[in-house]
Design an enzyme around this catalytic site. Structure first.
Site, PDB file in Angstrom:
ATOM      1  N   SER A   1      38.942  39.816  40.978  1.00 55.65           N
ATOM      2  CA  SER A   1      39.396  39.046  39.821  1.00 55.65           C
ATOM      3  C   SER A   1      40.359  39.889  39.010  1.00 55.65           C
ATOM      4  O   SER A   1      40.309  41.129  39.037  1.00 55.65           O
ATOM      5  CB  SER A   1      38.201  38.651  38.949  1.00 55.65           C
ATOM      6  OG  SER A   1      38.614  38.098  37.716  1.00 55.65           O
TER       7      SER A   1
ATOM      8  N   TYR B   1      30.442  41.620  34.814  1.00 59.18           N
ATOM      9  CA  TYR B   1      31.321  40.870  35.715  1.00 59.18           C
ATOM     10  C   TYR B   1      32.564  41.678  36.057  1.00 59.18           C
ATOM     11  O   TYR B   1      32.874  41.904  37.229  1.00 59.18           O
ATOM     12  CB  TYR B   1      31.717  39.528  35.096  1.00 59.18           C
ATOM     13  CG  TYR B   1      32.593  38.706  36.004  1.00 59.18           C
ATOM     14  CD1 TYR B   1      32.031  37.883  36.977  1.00 59.18           C
ATOM     15  CD2 TYR B   1      33.987  38.768  35.928  1.00 59.18           C
ATOM     16  CE1 TYR B   1      32.833  37.135  37.836  1.00 59.18           C
ATOM     17  CE2 TYR B   1      34.784  38.041  36.772  1.00 59.18           C
ATOM     18  CZ  TYR B   1      34.204  37.219  37.722  1.00 59.18           C
ATOM     19  OH  TYR B   1      35.010  36.503  38.575  1.00 59.18           O
TER      20      TYR B   1
END
Length: 250
Positions: free
Chosen positions: A135, A145
């Site tokens: 990401s 994350y």
């Protein structure tokens, strides 16, 4: 006919990879937790593209699921797409530790184990590829994350360097905001995200396949996100952290 195994294959980027690779003539091994949806997806791809599509239900946060996918990979595939992933809503101290550990298992342990299971066959054939979906969040500081996705980028670059010259490529794919079920599943409010920051999953996949063919080790789809990542490396860490609260999840 080459074979591709895709995790998280029933929605979003994983489903877009499945459609693209089926159109390219790949046989598919589709991995996801939802048995019924997985079977429906495989049947639809077989009907639409005339390719083999095997459904392999597995929970990648559990040893049993990981072992089942590892076994299939050791039998041989030509392309592995490690796409399975999810987000937790809330700040680090607000998220249950069990949920954070499950994220690390899916984002990190599963990527490591499945990549390790796939590479020996590919190297023996002198060809193949692994795409690990990370990401844009990997380049910013935003909790577990982004930390897990930063690990995916570093791991992919390290693995690619180790097997250089083997004919096999490993690449981290770092998309920004993509129109998928990702944010809805994590109960995230996306109403404040400008429209120009959203990318269609099909574009992400097309750029990923192009970059893999070019031998890139990190792919950041679209000029706008390349610019965001480039700028993020120049600003102070505390400012980048604040910015990442808006730009931190794919």
């Amino acid at each position: 006919m080459p074979t591709a195994l895709i995790t998280g294959a029933t929605a979003g980027i994983g489903a877009a990879f499945a459609r693209r690779l089926a159109a390219d003539g790949f046989s598919l091994v589709l991995v996801a937790r939802d048995h019924a949806r997985l079977a429906d997806t495989a049947a639809e791809l077989r009907k639409r593209y005339g390719v083999e599509a095997e459904a392999l239900p597995a929970d990648l946060s559990a040893d049993e699921g990981l072992e089942a996918v590892e076994e299939r990979l050791r039998a041989g595939v030509d392309l592995l797409v490690n796409n399975a992933g999810f987000g937790n809503r809330g700040a680090f101290l607000d998220v249950p530790v069990a949920d954070e550990l499950r994220m690390l298992r899916v984002h990190c342990e599963a990527v490591l184990r499945l990549t390790r299971a796939a590479l020996p066959y590919m190297i023996s054939k002198g060809r193949g590829g692994v795409i690990n979906v990370a990401s844009v969040a990997a380049f910013f500081t935003r909790g577990t994350y982004s930390s897990s996705k930063a690990w995916v980028v570093n791991f992919s670059q390290s693995a690619a360097a180790e097997i250089a010259g083997s004919g096999v490529r490993v690449m981290a794919l770092c998309p920004g905001f993509v129109r998928t079920e990702f944010h809805e599943r994590a109960h995230m409010d996306t109403s404040g995200i400008p429209g120009f920051l959203w990318l269609p999953a099909e574009r992400v996949v097309d750029e990923a396949m192009r970059d893999l063919a070019r031998g890139l080790r990190v792919s950041v789809p679209s000029a706008r996100y390349k610019a965001i990542v480039g700028l993020g490396r120049l600003v102070p860490g505390n400012l980048a952290g604040r910015v990442s609260t808006r730009l931190g999840r794919r």
